[in-house]
Design a protein around this motif. Sequence first.
Motif, PDB file in Angstrom:
ATOM      1  N   PHE A 176      38.692  22.668  46.518  1.00  0.00           N
ATOM      2  CA  PHE A 176      38.300  23.987  47.016  1.00  0.00           C
ATOM      3  C   PHE A 176      37.874  23.904  48.477  1.00  0.00           C
ATOM      4  CE2 PHE A 176      34.640  26.663  48.046  1.00  0.00           C
ATOM      5  CZ  PHE A 176      35.200  27.932  47.934  1.00  0.00           C
TER       6      PHE A 176
ATOM      7  N   GLY B 144      40.706  24.005  51.552  1.00  0.00           N
ATOM      8  CA  GLY B 144      41.129  25.294  52.083  1.00  0.00           C
ATOM      9  C   GLY B 144      39.981  26.070  52.688  1.00  0.00           C
TER      10      GLY B 144
ATOM     11  N   SER C 226      39.528  31.018  47.103  1.00  0.00           N
ATOM     12  CA  SER C 226      40.741  30.204  47.075  1.00  0.00           C
ATOM     13  C   SER C 226      41.992  31.075  47.143  1.00  0.00           C
ATOM     14  CB  SER C 226      40.773  29.344  45.803  1.00  0.00           C
ATOM     15  OG  SER C 226      39.804  28.327  45.853  1.00  0.00           O
TER      16      SER C 226
ATOM     17  N   VAL D 147      42.395  32.251  50.712  1.00  0.00           N
ATOM     18  CA  VAL D 147      42.926  31.211  51.600  1.00  0.00           C
ATOM     19  C   VAL D 147      44.451  31.182  51.516  1.00  0.00           C
ATOM     20  CG1 VAL D 147      43.034  28.729  52.036  1.00  0.00           C
ATOM     21  CG2 VAL D 147      40.835  29.806  51.529  1.00  0.00           C
TER      22      VAL D 147
ATOM     23  N   PRO E 141      44.448  24.629  48.049  1.00  0.00           N
ATOM     24  CA  PRO E 141      43.889  25.915  47.590  1.00  0.00           C
ATOM     25  C   PRO E 141      44.519  26.402  46.287  1.00  0.00           C
ATOM     26  CG  PRO E 141      44.372  26.003  49.936  1.00  0.00           C
ATOM     27  CD  PRO E 141      44.975  24.735  49.416  1.00  0.00           C
TER      28      PRO E 141
END
Length: 489
Positions: A80, A83, A403, A406, A427
């Motif tokens: 996580f 990203g 996420s 991203v 991501p």
Amino acid sequence: MTIQTPPPFEPVDAGPHTPMADTHSPLHRNLGVGSIAFMALAGAAPLGAVIAAFPIVVSVSQSPAIPLFFVLATAILTLFSVGFTRMARHVPNAGAFYSYVQAGLGRIPGTGAATFAVGTYVMLSLALAAYIGAATSDAIAAFNGPITPWWLWTAVWVLITGALGYRDVELSAKVLGVVLVIEILVVVTIDAAILVGGGADGISAASLNPGLLTEGFPSMGLMFAFFSFVGFEATAVFRNEARDPDRTIPRATYVAVIGVGLFYAFSAWAVTIGVGTNSIVTAATDDPTGMVLGLAQSFVSPIMQDIMQILLLTSIFACMLTFHNVLTRYTYTMGTKGILPAAVGVVNVTHRAPSRASLVVSTVIAVLLLAVLIAGLDPVAEVYTWFSGAATLGVIVLMALTSLSVLVFFRSRPEANTGIWSTAVAPAVALVCLTVVTWLVVKNFPVLVPSTIAANVLLVVLVATFAVGAAVALVFRARRPRAYQALDA
């Protein structure tokens, strides 16, 4: 000649391209990697996690593979962070998760995420305030002191937290740094004593066997291990107070995630050796509160158990102070964007901190605590259990949305896409993992919040907080187009 004294608060142009020299009263930009990492690590409350969370992970999973659960959680959060930190340089304000969601998914989901985040951290702050009051009252009684009401000590801790939160954040960082170092030294001392003493059955790597992940209820173990990391996301919230945010925030994030992950995994292995791989499930189920404290007494000395009971209070306080500062920065940023009244989006010229936002946060928490006191709710069994469970779900949902944001952000901006690993692969894997964890939390929400009515109410409140923010953005778009456009500023 009359010298005019400047007002204690002045508005700040919080635009992403406003240089410090052009602002009227900029936030104090003096935080380095260590200061921000300390606040994030303190938010995870490592001593509290070792004492309280470790036994829960073992008892709910019915497995001795506790070190592996923390390794898995660390791996997911590291993915996580790849990203998250890559996008940090493209998100110029201190809104953290909601700023990322807005940059990737748009103003309406972003504003919904903003109010959702505020609701989440208010719940967590309320839970911690109630718990620390009850824990302080119990500790005083345990040391043969008088019986005192929990709400009295909660009020004291809230006042201390508010006083520190009102001032320059560097002061909070120093306090949290001292508390964190002491916590880590105590836990490392116990870990070392267990390993030197040989544990219950000798040094063994049995709890590191991946085959154990097929036994018991591994999904529950992973879920509760994941909860022990809540707080690391605080790094990005202090962007506007970092010396060099494009370098400081990524480094502090990795230090927080990997540092706390390794610490938990190693300590979990040591605790398993101390209790015994074949005995730890029974011990955690029969006496979750006393399991780790008992190790301190057996392998170090009885006085270490007393020290840990006291440090548990400072650990919770450190967590409480971290989230007060996080919530303050969310409130301040939302004030600068017009989501909340502009009065909270100002900086104290003396402390160069969002002091008014801190006062608002302290007041809201105090009012909510008064409400639960009038309602007669138990501070631990109800207030802490219910609201911390809901807040944990909220943080995980925010990470999953981040996420997703991203992925969308870099896909829609090829010029910013500088590497497929950090902008797509990591991501995407993190999104899948976090979606699974979110599903596990929702599925097992009755375990976190045992009251069915309370669980349903809290789920509705979480959804409502997101809806309120989205509705505000829709109103801005329809009636205040300039304010709507400014949400991206």
